[in-house]
Motif scaffolding. Structure first.
Motif, PDB file in Angstrom:
ATOM      1  N   ALA A   1       0.799  -1.068  -0.059  1.00  0.00           N
ATOM      2  CA  ALA A   1      -0.170   0.035   0.031  1.00  0.00           C
ATOM      3  C   ALA A   1       0.781   1.155  -0.084  1.00  0.00           C
ATOM      4  CB  ALA A   1      -0.874  -0.075   1.231  1.00  0.00           C
ATOM      5  N   GLY A   2       2.251   1.067   0.486  1.00  0.00           N
ATOM      6  CA  GLY A   2       2.988   2.292   0.438  1.00  0.00           C
ATOM      7  C   GLY A   2       2.883   3.265   1.544  1.00  0.00           C
ATOM      8  N   ASP A   3       1.491   3.978   1.800  1.00  0.00           N
ATOM      9  CA  ASP A   3       1.430   4.843   2.881  1.00  0.00           C
ATOM     10  C   ASP A   3       1.149   4.229   4.080  1.00  0.00           C
ATOM     11  OD1 ASP A   3       0.968   7.830   3.550  1.00  0.00           O
ATOM     12  OD2 ASP A   3      -1.017   6.806   4.112  1.00  0.00           O
ATOM     13  N   PRO A   4       1.506   4.529   5.201  1.00  0.00           N
ATOM     14  CA  PRO A   4       1.169   3.897   6.511  1.00  0.00           C
ATOM     15  C   PRO A   4      -0.125   3.696   6.868  1.00  0.00           C
ATOM     16  CG  PRO A   4       3.086   5.174   6.673  1.00  0.00           C
ATOM     17  CD  PRO A   4       2.789   5.402   5.593  1.00  0.00           C
ATOM     18  N   MET A   5      -0.769   4.981   6.479  1.00  0.00           N
ATOM     19  CA  MET A   5      -2.368   5.243   6.871  1.00  0.00           C
ATOM     20  C   MET A   5      -3.256   4.108   6.074  1.00  0.00           C
ATOM     21  SD  MET A   5      -2.845   7.223   9.355  1.00  0.00           S
ATOM     22  CE  MET A   5      -4.387   7.233   9.193  1.00  0.00           C
ATOM     23  N   ARG A   6      -2.610   3.948   4.576  1.00  0.00           N
ATOM     24  CA  ARG A   6      -3.377   2.918   3.865  1.00  0.00           C
ATOM     25  C   ARG A   6      -2.977   1.392   4.311  1.00  0.00           C
ATOM     26  NH1 ARG A   6      -2.572   3.802  -2.500  1.00  0.00           N
ATOM     27  NH2 ARG A   6      -4.051   2.222  -2.204  1.00  0.00           N
ATOM     28  N   MET A   7      -1.711   1.325   4.926  1.00  0.00           N
ATOM     29  CA  MET A   7      -1.549  -0.188   5.473  1.00  0.00           C
ATOM     30  C   MET A   7      -2.284  -0.444   6.539  1.00  0.00           C
ATOM     31  SD  MET A   7       2.713   0.042   5.642  1.00  0.00           S
ATOM     32  CE  MET A   7       3.725   0.438   4.022  1.00  0.00           C
ATOM     33  N   GLU A   8      -2.676   0.498   7.446  1.00  0.00           N
ATOM     34  CA  GLU A   8      -3.690   0.422   8.497  1.00  0.00           C
ATOM     35  C   GLU A   8      -4.947   0.203   7.981  1.00  0.00           C
ATOM     36  OE1 GLU A   8      -3.359   3.145  11.742  1.00  0.00           O
ATOM     37  OE2 GLU A   8      -1.336   3.100  11.955  1.00  0.00           O
ATOM     38  N   GLY A   9      -5.370   0.778   6.880  1.00  0.00           N
ATOM     39  CA  GLY A   9      -6.711   0.483   6.225  1.00  0.00           C
ATOM     40  C   GLY A   9      -6.870  -0.754   5.686  1.00  0.00           C
ATOM     41  N   PHE A  10      -5.827  -1.363   5.068  1.00  0.00           N
ATOM     42  CA  PHE A  10      -5.681  -2.916   4.825  1.00  0.00           C
ATOM     43  C   PHE A  10      -5.825  -4.010   5.967  1.00  0.00           C
ATOM     44  CE2 PHE A  10      -4.147  -1.435   0.532  1.00  0.00           C
ATOM     45  CZ  PHE A  10      -4.719  -2.260  -0.330  1.00  0.00           C
ATOM     46  N   ILE A  11      -5.271  -3.445   7.197  1.00  0.00           N
ATOM     47  CA  ILE A  11      -5.395  -4.337   8.218  1.00  0.00           C
ATOM     48  C   ILE A  11      -6.600  -4.394   8.837  1.00  0.00           C
ATOM     49  CG2 ILE A  11      -4.688  -4.367  10.619  1.00  0.00           C
ATOM     50  CD1 ILE A  11      -1.839  -3.606   9.865  1.00  0.00           C
ATOM     51  N   VAL A  12      -7.327  -3.147   8.588  1.00  0.00           N
ATOM     52  CA  VAL A  12      -8.746  -3.074   9.190  1.00  0.00           C
ATOM     53  C   VAL A  12      -9.711  -4.196   8.252  1.00  0.00           C
ATOM     54  CG1 VAL A  12     -10.590  -1.449   9.551  1.00  0.00           C
ATOM     55  CG2 VAL A  12      -8.505  -0.811  10.318  1.00  0.00           C
ATOM     56  N   LYS A  13      -9.679  -3.934   6.968  1.00  0.00           N
ATOM     57  CA  LYS A  13     -10.234  -4.621   6.074  1.00  0.00           C
ATOM     58  C   LYS A  13      -9.775  -6.237   6.349  1.00  0.00           C
ATOM     59  CE  LYS A  13     -10.754  -5.399   0.924  1.00  0.00           C
ATOM     60  NZ  LYS A  13     -10.408  -5.414  -0.289  1.00  0.00           N
ATOM     61  N   MET A  14      -8.681  -6.413   6.422  1.00  0.00           N
ATOM     62  CA  MET A  14      -8.453  -8.042   6.978  1.00  0.00           C
ATOM     63  C   MET A  14      -9.144  -8.426   8.127  1.00  0.00           C
ATOM     64  SD  MET A  14      -4.479  -8.338   5.485  1.00  0.00           S
ATOM     65  CE  MET A  14      -4.108  -8.094   3.801  1.00  0.00           C
TER      66      MET A  14
END
Length: 520
Positions: free
Chosen positions: A288-301
């Motif tokens: 995802a590149g951006d840390p905020m987007r990374m956390e968004g992926f984690i929330v989705k998972m």
């Protein structure tokens, strides 16, 4: 669960259980029976005419009618209790572990025709057997440790006696020679005795540990049901393969048991699959590149249920490797992602109590734990949701919306019950770090929770103090009123405060709310 258990519990109220006396683990149910005449259809239903299982109505319990009613009452208390069933079983362990009661319960499981009732009773029976076995193993462990301690003390005294005898035989020259050989480098200083902590994997398996996994061994080892295999068995029971159980299987494999080795091989393959899947998911997060987007992926998972133990362990391992290599930026990012993953996984917990307990177990700072407990225990003011039917009715009358009673996110009694349940199931787990075993950590958290709850709500009252207060204030509990009302209904009477028509009309007033005078 159907209403069969509720009907059985209600029909059992004709016999009120007056006492439970325990003698040598045999429980005697003493009942005061009250003969209630039956008429018409009720006679036929309770008779043998509708017994489709064969035999009289006492076949399910093997005892007389009074004993069956006492057993039904006790079973209803366990089934319909609002507490965790394990806690109620612990509180009534002498009754639950009675062989006569267990035989009665097993016969009830075998004879009931309701599928859901059979499954619920079977689960209750398995839960009771598990707790009884745990308590027996705990007692056996205490007895073994006490015996080993006694034997060690006897050996120490024997060694001291032997050394004393040898000392008395020594000459003055020998005493001086031995004294000169003593190292005086630490004379006058307290010796620092370092006791090396034995790793979990180096600890020996005790007989109690082997016995505690007997049931699990029977589940995973042959013979299997048609279509089952070591691979499918490992997949089904994967979450129950803890480190201690793997040690038990490893020991059995070392002793030449090929079936245990097959299970270990299948477990290794399953672990590899899950680690591979976790690695793929972590790469997807990092892409995802951006840390905020990374956390968004984690929330989705987390919402998809993808975050599991391998996922969290890989994040922790990557953070440790980055820190060891001096890459503080990636290390901090991995720790941040791991913390967010654990928080999101906590949100998927069944109860808020377990979620809070998991957060507290991960928090090493006592001050932060106190802040978490204070926030969870503090009552919070809330309003009825705007647009609800209740608020619409209030608005029509020109009134303001009602405020709900302030309630905490986690009531302290519920949190303490959750701590007890975790202690009962996982209290024997330990770690190789300095935090100690799970039991001591949860007890420390429970003590901190008690301090916080006392500061917010004040000191609680014991049952004795509550009774004294009720007597002093001449007040009566609503539960006492309910008991009196039930007793009156069983006698065919109506309680003075009863209202058969449910018309909410106060005594002495008519339907319009006007006082009646002179019987009018």
């Amino acid at each position: 669960m159907k209403f069969a258990l509720a009907i059985a519990a209600l029909t059992a109220t004709a016999a009120s259980v007056s006492a439970f006396s325990t003698h040598s683990r045999n429980v005697a149910f003493a009942c005061n029976t009250r003969t209630t005449p039956l008429f018409g259809i009720l006679d036929e239903i309770n008779g043998d005419s509708f017994d489709l299982l064969g035999g009289g109505k006492n076949d399910s319990g093997g005892g007389d009618d009074a004993m069956d009613k006492a057993y039904e009452t006790f079973l209803g208390q366990l089934v319909f209790s609002a507490n965790d069933p394990r806690l109620d079983i612990i509180d009534n362990i002498e009754l639950c572990s009675d062989p006569v009661w267990l035989n009665w319960l097993q016969k009830k499981v075998d004879t009931t025709t309701d599928v859901e009732e059979k499954m619920a009773l079977r689960d209750l029976k398995a839960m009771i057997d598990d707790i009884v076995k745990r308590m027996e193993l705990s007692k056996a462990t205490e007895e073994r440790e006490a015996k080993e301690k006694e034997e060690a003390e006897v050996a120490r005294l024997a060694t001291a006696e032997t050394e004393s005898d040898e000392g008395r035989k020594m000459s003055d020259t020998d005493v001086l020679r031995k004294a000169s050989s003593v190292d005086r480098s630490g004379l006058g200083e307290a010796a620092d005795v370092k006791v090396e902590k034995v790793s979990f994997y180096e600890q020996e398996l005790t007989p109690e540990i082997r016995m505690s996994y007997d049931d699990m061994v029977k589940k995973v080892l042959p013979p299997y049901k048609p279509g089952d295999s070591p691979t499918s068995t490992v997949f089904s029971y994967y979450d129950q393969f803890d480190a201690q159980f793997i040690k038990v299987l490893r020991e059995r494999s070392d002793n030449g048991e090929t079936e245990s080795q097959d299970i270990l091989d299948a477990l290794s393959v399953e672990q590899g699959k899950r680690v591979e899947a976790a690695t793929k998911n972590i790469k997807e997060v990092l892409s995802a590149g951006d840390p905020m987007r990374m956390e968004g992926f984690i929330v989705k998972m987390a919402k998809q249920g993808i975050i599991d133990e391998p996922f969290l362990l890989l994040l922790e391992a990557n953070a440790n490797q980055a820190a060891a290599a001096g890459a503080q930026g990636p290390a901090q990012l991995m720790k941040r992602l791991g913390q967010r993953a654990m928080e999101e996984k906590d949100k998927q917990s069944q109860t808020k109590e377990i979620k809070l307990l998991r957060q507290l177990l991960r928090t090493d700072d006592s001050t932060k734990r106190e802040e978490l407990l204070t926030d969870a225990f503090t009552p919070k003011q809330g309003l009825i949701v705007e647009g609800s039917a209740a608020n619409a009715a209030k608005a029509m009358d020109g009134e303001a919306p009602d405020e709900e009673k302030p309630m905490p996110d986690v009531p302290p009694p519920d949190f303490i019950n959750a701590c007890k349940a975790v202690l009962l199931n996982f209290g024997n787990l330990s770690s190789d770090d300095d935090r100690g075993d799970l039991s001591s950590r949860i007890k420390q958290i429970a003590n901190e929770a008690e301090v916080v709850a006392t500061r917010i709500y004040g000191k609680g009252m014991s049952l004795r103090e509550q009774q004294d207060r009720a007597w002093k204030e001449q007040s009566t509990s609503i539960f006492d009123l309910e008991t009196l009302e039930i007793d009156a209904e069983q006698r065919g009477e109506t309680a003075p405060w009863g209202n058969e028509n449910n018309d909410d009309i106060l005594p002495g007033f008519d339907a319009t709310g006007k006082m009646r005078i002179g019987g009018q």
